[in-house]
Design an enzyme around this catalytic site. Structure first.
Site, short mmCIF file in Angstrom:
data_model
loop_
_atom_site.label_atom_id
_atom_site.label_comp_id
_atom_site.label_asym_id
_atom_site.label_seq_id
_atom_site.Cartn_x
_atom_site.Cartn_y
_atom_site.Cartn_z
N ASP A 117 4.39 -11.38 7.76
CA ASP A 117 4.25 -10.13 8.51
C ASP A 117 2.85 -10.10 9.12
O ASP A 117 1.87 -9.84 8.43
CB ASP A 117 4.40 -8.93 7.57
CG ASP A 117 5.82 -8.76 7.06
OD1 ASP A 117 6.68 -8.36 7.86
OD2 ASP A 117 6.06 -9.03 5.87
N ARG A 125 -1.19 -10.19 7.23
CA ARG A 125 -1.46 -10.97 6.01
C ARG A 125 -2.60 -11.96 6.20
O ARG A 125 -3.16 -12.45 5.22
CB ARG A 125 -0.19 -11.71 5.59
CG ARG A 125 1.09 -10.89 5.57
CD ARG A 125 1.00 -9.60 4.81
NE ARG A 125 2.31 -8.96 4.72
CZ ARG A 125 2.50 -7.67 4.47
NH1 ARG A 125 1.45 -6.87 4.30
NH2 ARG A 125 3.72 -7.15 4.39
N ARG A 189 2.16 1.40 13.50
CA ARG A 189 2.88 0.15 13.66
C ARG A 189 3.76 0.12 14.91
O ARG A 189 4.33 -0.93 15.23
CB ARG A 189 3.73 -0.11 12.43
CG ARG A 189 2.93 -0.28 11.15
CD ARG A 189 3.83 -0.36 9.93
NE ARG A 189 4.65 -1.56 9.95
CZ ARG A 189 5.66 -1.78 9.09
NH1 ARG A 189 5.98 -0.85 8.20
NH2 ARG A 189 6.36 -2.88 9.17
N LYS A 219 12.08 -5.30 15.11
CA LYS A 219 12.50 -4.48 13.96
C LYS A 219 12.16 -3.01 14.22
O LYS A 219 11.34 -2.72 15.11
CB LYS A 219 11.83 -4.98 12.68
CG LYS A 219 10.27 -4.96 12.74
CD LYS A 219 9.66 -5.64 11.53
CE LYS A 219 8.15 -5.48 11.55
NZ LYS A 219 7.49 -6.15 10.42
N HIS A 220 12.71 -2.05 13.51
CA HIS A 220 13.64 -2.12 12.40
C HIS A 220 14.92 -1.43 12.87
O HIS A 220 14.97 -0.19 12.90
CB HIS A 220 13.11 -1.42 11.17
CG HIS A 220 11.76 -1.87 10.70
ND1 HIS A 220 10.57 -1.45 11.26
CD2 HIS A 220 11.41 -2.73 9.70
CE1 HIS A 220 9.56 -2.01 10.63
NE2 HIS A 220 10.04 -2.79 9.67
N HIS A 232 10.80 1.63 1.47
CA HIS A 232 10.21 0.90 0.35
C HIS A 232 10.41 1.69 -0.95
O HIS A 232 10.59 1.09 -2.02
CB HIS A 232 8.71 0.68 0.57
CG HIS A 232 8.39 -0.29 1.66
ND1 HIS A 232 8.38 0.06 2.98
CD2 HIS A 232 8.06 -1.60 1.62
CE1 HIS A 232 8.05 -0.99 3.71
NE2 HIS A 232 7.86 -2.01 2.91
N ASP A 301 15.99 -6.33 6.19
CA ASP A 301 14.69 -6.04 5.62
C ASP A 301 14.75 -6.45 4.16
O ASP A 301 15.81 -6.84 3.65
CB ASP A 301 14.37 -4.55 5.80
CG ASP A 301 12.87 -4.26 5.86
OD1 ASP A 301 12.07 -5.13 5.44
OD2 ASP A 301 12.50 -3.18 6.34
#
Length: 378
Positions: A117, A125, A189, A219-220, A232, A301
């Site tokens: 990601d 990351r 985002r 996405k998403h 999440h 996901d």
């Protein structure tokens, strides 16, 4: 199968105008030989539909995933910077990352997807924390509203990913910006509030990925931007907040012959189905594939998010995800690491096939989509 192979190679040039980063002829021929072995091996096809996270900074720290890789039962690996309080987790520095991604490819008998990601902003990351750059958020790029600048930023990201051995970036987000959305707008985002500007900047971003041989994953789907909860954590109902315009970026990408991935969210919309989008035949097969005409790779996901694990058993969620039309099931194994998870997931799929609940033809259909994608990029 020969006709399919020829059609696949011809179709590789269909998306975007820049081709320099795609697999060269020699790579394609070598991969084609490996893919022909998968064509005759149902067990290997099942493995190609599975993507996992791993423990540590080398395969010596995760003997279970190393074993699965060596047996050809894994199609992809996702890597993370953090795991709870463990920092860094998979990604310590450039030298270590290159060594790790190389060892992953060398251990697998088949070409692997190695993903990360790397959106920019709060979801990156690779950053200054492990020796790389910090990149701006998607929302800041949208506010600047210079597509050429978005492209330049994404190009820099893609070059770095390629150098480090990645071939898949779970980006860009094509969700619409809503500051009240904790998972998307609250973290900046999304590029913009409007579908048109979101598409223009996401398209520039995806084009830079492809130029450098990095698979983009928009996405998403069908849209997470107006969700006021976070998948999440648990069940996320978008029935009263989702708007038709959230499909606009996907429609435009598909019109452009987009050949990357689409990631489906775990959001729930009662007018679409009685299950989350990622497990919904109505959402993936009827809407995305049949109505919107997307025939590329669809990936879930993370199947270990609260919206799934709090409501479905492992085997039921796997069955529903494949029956819905997903090609790749993503298990981060990052919330709570379980060394046995990859084997358990693989065995669940194999059992579903042997029980007749998932047909061999269904597995083959997903493998053909994955095959086409890997042949183009890897």
């Amino acid at each position: 199968m020969k006709q399919f192979i020829i059609a696949t190679i011809v179709a590789i040039t269909a998306f975007f105008s820049a081709h320099s980063g795609l697999a060269n002829t020699q790579d394609k021929l070598q991969n084609e030989q490996k893919f022909q072995k998968i064509d005759r091996n149902l067990q290997a096809m099942i493995g190609q539909m599975l993507m996992f996270g791993m423990r540590g900074q080398s395969l010596t720290e995760d003997t279970e995933i190393r074993k699965m890789l060596a047996e050809g039962k894994v199609g992809g690996i996702i890597l993370f910077y953090t795991h709870g309080n463990i920092v860094p987790y998979n990604l310590a520095n450039r030298e270590q990352i290159i060594k790790l991604t190389r060892s992953l490819q060398e251990t697998s008998p088949y070409p692997l997807l190695i993903g990360v990601d790397q959106e920019g902003g709060k979801v990156q990351r690779l950053s200054e924390k492990n020796g790389f750059k910090n990149y701006p958020t998607a929302y800041s790029l949208g506010k600047t509203d210079k597509e050429e600048y978005t492209y330049q930023v994404a190009d820099d990201i893609a070059v770095t990913l390629k150098e480090c051995g990645f071939n898949l970036n779970f980006a860009p987000s094509v969700d619409l910006h809503n500051p009240n959305s904790p998972a998307i707008g609250g973290k900046e985002r999304a590029f913009h509030e409007t579908g048109l500007k979101t598409f223009h900047h996401a398209y520039a971003y995806a084009k830079a990925m492809r130029k450098n041989g990095i698979i983009p994953a928009i996405k998403h789907f069908p849209g997470h931007g107006n969700a006021i909860k976070d998948t999440h954590e648990g069940f996320t109902d978008i029935t009263n907040t989702w708007q038709d315009k959230e499909l606009f970026p996907y429609t435009e990408f598909i019109k452009k012959k987009y050949d990357g991935m689409i990631m489906v969210a775990h959001v729930y919309h009662q007018k679409l189905d009685t299950v989350p989008a990622s497990l919904s035949y109505n959402c993936i097969t009827k809407l995305l594939r049949q109505k919107m005409k997307f025939d590329g790779v669809v990936i879930t996901d993370d199947m270990q998010m609260g919206a799934i694990v709090k409501h479905y058993s492992l085997k039921e969620s796997i069955y529903r995800a494949i029956a819905a039309g997903n090609d790749i099931l993503l298990f981060s194994n990052n919330f709570k690491y379980d060394p046995k998870l990859p084997e358990q997931v693989y065995n669940c799929v194999a059992e579903l096939v042997s029980e007749g609940k998932i047909s061999k033809e269904r597995i083959l259909t997903s493998w053909q989509r994955i095959r086409k994608l890997k042949l183009a990029y890897l």
